[in-house]
Design an enzyme around this catalytic site. Structure first.
Site, PDB file in Angstrom:
ATOM      1  NE  ARG A 129      -0.301   2.427  -5.620  1.00 17.50           N
ATOM      2  CZ  ARG A 129      -1.397   2.297  -6.354  1.00 17.50           C
ATOM      3  NH1 ARG A 129      -1.435   2.789  -7.574  1.00 17.50           N
ATOM      4  NH2 ARG A 129      -2.465   1.695  -5.874  1.00 17.50           N
ATOM      5  N   GLY A 155       0.789  -1.227   0.000  1.00 17.34           N
ATOM      6  CA  GLY A 155       0.000   0.000   0.000  1.00 17.34           C
ATOM      7  C   GLY A 155       0.819   1.274   0.000  1.00 17.34           C
ATOM      8  CE1 TYR A 168      -2.155  -3.669  -8.257  1.00 14.47           C
ATOM      9  CE2 TYR A 168      -1.081  -1.636  -7.557  1.00 14.47           C
ATOM     10  CZ  TYR A 168      -1.450  -2.943  -7.312  1.00 14.47           C
ATOM     11  OH  TYR A 168      -1.119  -3.520  -6.121  1.00 14.47           O
ATOM     12  N   PRO A 176       4.929  -4.531  -0.594  1.00 15.37           N
ATOM     13  CG  PRO A 176       6.773  -3.161  -1.016  1.00 15.37           C
ATOM     14  CD  PRO A 176       6.326  -4.337  -0.192  1.00 15.37           C
ATOM     15  CE1 TYR A 227      -9.550   1.052  -8.540  1.00 11.94           C
ATOM     16  CE2 TYR A 227      -7.645   1.445  -9.946  1.00 11.94           C
ATOM     17  CZ  TYR A 227      -8.449   0.580  -9.222  1.00 11.94           C
ATOM     18  OH  TYR A 227      -8.126  -0.742  -9.184  1.00 11.94           O
ATOM     19  CB  CYS A 277     -17.133   2.001 -28.492  1.00  9.19           C
ATOM     20  SG  CYS A 277     -16.450   2.153 -30.141  1.00  9.19           S
TER      21      CYS A 277
HETATM   22  N1  LLP Z   1      -0.808  -7.137  -0.371  1.00 10.36           N
HETATM   23  C1  LLP Z   1      -2.105  -7.421  -0.569  1.00 10.36           C
HETATM   24  C2  LLP Z   1      -2.745  -8.476   0.205  1.00 10.36           C
HETATM   25  C3  LLP Z   1      -2.829  -6.686  -1.519  1.00 10.36           C
HETATM   26  O1  LLP Z   1      -4.113  -6.948  -1.720  1.00 10.36           O
HETATM   27  C4  LLP Z   1      -2.183  -5.671  -2.269  1.00 10.36           C
HETATM   28  C5  LLP Z   1      -2.903  -4.897  -3.270  1.00 10.36           C
HETATM   29  C6  LLP Z   1      -0.816  -5.435  -2.029  1.00 10.36           C
HETATM   30  C7  LLP Z   1      -0.168  -6.191  -1.064  1.00 10.36           C
HETATM   31  C8  LLP Z   1      -0.035  -4.416  -2.781  1.00 10.36           C
HETATM   32  O2  LLP Z   1      -0.544  -3.134  -2.666  1.00 10.36           O
HETATM   33  P1  LLP Z   1       0.308  -1.917  -3.279  1.00 10.36           P
HETATM   34  O3  LLP Z   1       1.605  -1.839  -2.527  1.00 10.36           O
HETATM   35  O4  LLP Z   1       0.518  -2.193  -4.704  1.00 10.36           O
HETATM   36  O5  LLP Z   1      -0.546  -0.715  -3.070  1.00 10.36           O
HETATM   37  N2  LLP Z   1      -5.629  -1.700  -8.843  1.00 10.36           N
HETATM   38  C9  LLP Z   1      -5.465  -0.713  -7.789  1.00 10.36           C
HETATM   39  C10 LLP Z   1      -4.670  -1.252  -6.626  1.00 10.36           C
HETATM   40  C11 LLP Z   1      -5.267  -2.514  -6.048  1.00 10.36           C
HETATM   41  C12 LLP Z   1      -4.440  -3.094  -4.958  1.00 10.36           C
HETATM   42  C13 LLP Z   1      -4.917  -4.452  -4.560  1.00 10.36           C
HETATM   43  N3  LLP Z   1      -4.149  -5.063  -3.530  1.00 10.36           N
HETATM   44  C14 LLP Z   1      -4.830   0.539  -8.387  1.00 10.36           C
HETATM   45  O6  LLP Z   1      -4.593   0.569  -9.591  1.00 10.36           O
HETATM   46  O7  LLP Z   1      -4.593   1.522  -7.688  1.00 10.36           O
END
Ligand code: LLP
Length: 372
Positions: free
Chosen positions: A257, A218, A353, A255, A297, A324
């Site tokens: 992202r 996150g 993503y 992480p 989003y 479209c």
């Molecule tokens: N761990 C778990 C259990 C997760 O569900 C996620 C993301 C992460 C780690 C990694 O999160 P990150 O560090 O990437 O924020 N499609 C959305 C983001 C969905 C995230 C889902 N879970 C977007 O484009 O912002």
């Protein structure tokens, strides 16, 4: 990307669109994560970008893998030579029984996030070590769709069901060796991970076999130039403050992202332009079929005209794709230099993503991926 402009334009010769990833940026982000003193293990959430070359870069930097489906885990095992199943943390949600069975038999570390699986399928977990995904009660993140805590989110075991989870795990003959929580995506509050760790640490007296607390991913990445980045040192300091409470229990971070977002750009060639009253449109060869985040989003991605980077921006335009749907836009009201058919537009911070969420909608193939 601006320093590699010539290379990017060269790569677009004979192409209409491409995702391009910069390996050096990925390595730099991995190094900054590895330098966190409070964190014993970093896992990369491959859902953010599962490109095989990206996975090899990340694993080469000493980072493990977090997967949410058998498809992801199989792909990681195929793509990374020498990846041991135990380096994968499997964090499925509402997955079928067969996936848990496969993961346990293959030797992945498995996270359970619902009492149902322990109650209904106890034989699967006999003599197994498991992680328990806890819902700390509140979610965080850049959009409601990505906040994963609280009763309106489908993830995790709420704190008031932990005692029952411990009882069911014991009855099944499983040993809870790790606690896990992920409260959401795109979080900039540096205290978030320490808050989660503290909530999970409060459960430790009930769980004598727990050796690791995974505080999720996150980590936010600024979506536009000039926005402050997440202060990793502060995050580390907050987590370090908890070391005494945790004793020998390790802290893990997962992480997605943060590792890849800034390494990637989406390049798309201008197809047509249009004026309608006060509105101006720049159309490019690919849209929500390659990058759905703006449509899904309302996410912001900076957009530049790579062909005319030196020219002053003078017109405010909507950048749209060829799909479209009215929602098929990459950016609204963007200040661009006078833009023409054939120019290459660059959509920034598209490494996370992006390609993974692309589709063949309208039977338009999404942008191909390249690593430079
Ligand atoms: N761990 C778990 C259990 C997760 O569900 C996620 C993301 C992460 C780690 C990694 O999160 P990150 O560090 O990437 O924020 N499609 C959305 C983001 C969905 C995230 C889902 N879970 C977007 O484009 O912002």
């Amino acid at each position: 990307w601006s320093v590699r402009r010539a290379e990017l334009l060269e790569l677009m010769q004979g192409r209409d669109s491409a995702y391009v990833y910069d390996a050096a940026t990925i390595r730099a982000r991995c190094a900054s994560l590895k330098s966190l003193r409070s964190v014993s293990r970093v896992l990369y959430a491959i859902k953010a970008n599962s490109n095989a070359e990206v996975l090899r870069q990340v694993h080469g930097a000493g980072i493990g893998i977090e997967c949410v489906s058998r498809g992801e885990a199989d792909h990681a095992l195929r793509s990374i030579r020498g990846l041991a199943p135990a380096e994968i943390l499997f964090t499925p949600n509402f997955a079928p029984r067969s996936e848990y069975q496969w993961a346990l038999e293959t030797g992945l570390r498995v996270t359970v996030d619902n009492l149902y699986v322990l109650r209904e399928w106890p034989s699967l977990f006999a003599a197994r070590e498991i992680f328990l995904r806890v819902d700390p009660g509140t979610g965080r993140g850049h959009h409601q769709h990505v906040r994963t805590g609280g009763i309106h989110s489908k993830f995790g075991v709420p704190i008031d069901q932990i005692d029952e989870a411990i009882r069911l795990a014991g009855k099944a003959g499983a040993r809870i060796v790790g606690l896990h929580a992920h409260v959401g995506s795109g979080v900039f509050d540096v205290g978030s991970w320490a808050d989660t760790a503290q909530q999970l640490a409060a459960l430790l007296p009930k769980l004598p076999h727990v050796r690791a607390i995974d505080v999720g991913g996150g980590l936010g990445v600024p979506d536009r130039t000039g926005k402050p980045a997440l202060d990793l040192e502060q995050l580390d300091a907050r987590l370090s403050d908890l070391r005494q409470v945790l004793g020998n229990v390790e802290l893990w971070l997962e992480p997605g992202r943060f590792v890849v977002a800034e390494s990637g750009v989406l390049l798309a060639r201008v197809t047509q332009t249009k004026r309608k009253g006060a509105s101006g449109y720049v159309g490019v060869a690919t849209g929500m079929n390659s990058l759905i985040r703006p449509a899904l989003y309302g996410a912001h991605h900076d957009i530049h005209n790579l062909t005319r980077l030196d020219q002053p921006p003078t017109e405010v335009m909507d950048v749209v794709g060829p799909i479209c749907e009215t929602g098929d836009f990459l950016g609204h009201d963007r200040l661009l230099p006078p833009t023409q058919e054939g120019d290459v537009l660059l959509v920034a911070t598209a490494g996370a993503y992006g390609a993974v969420m692309s589709s063949n909608y309208n039977l338009r193939a999404p942008a191909e991926e390249r690593m430079i």
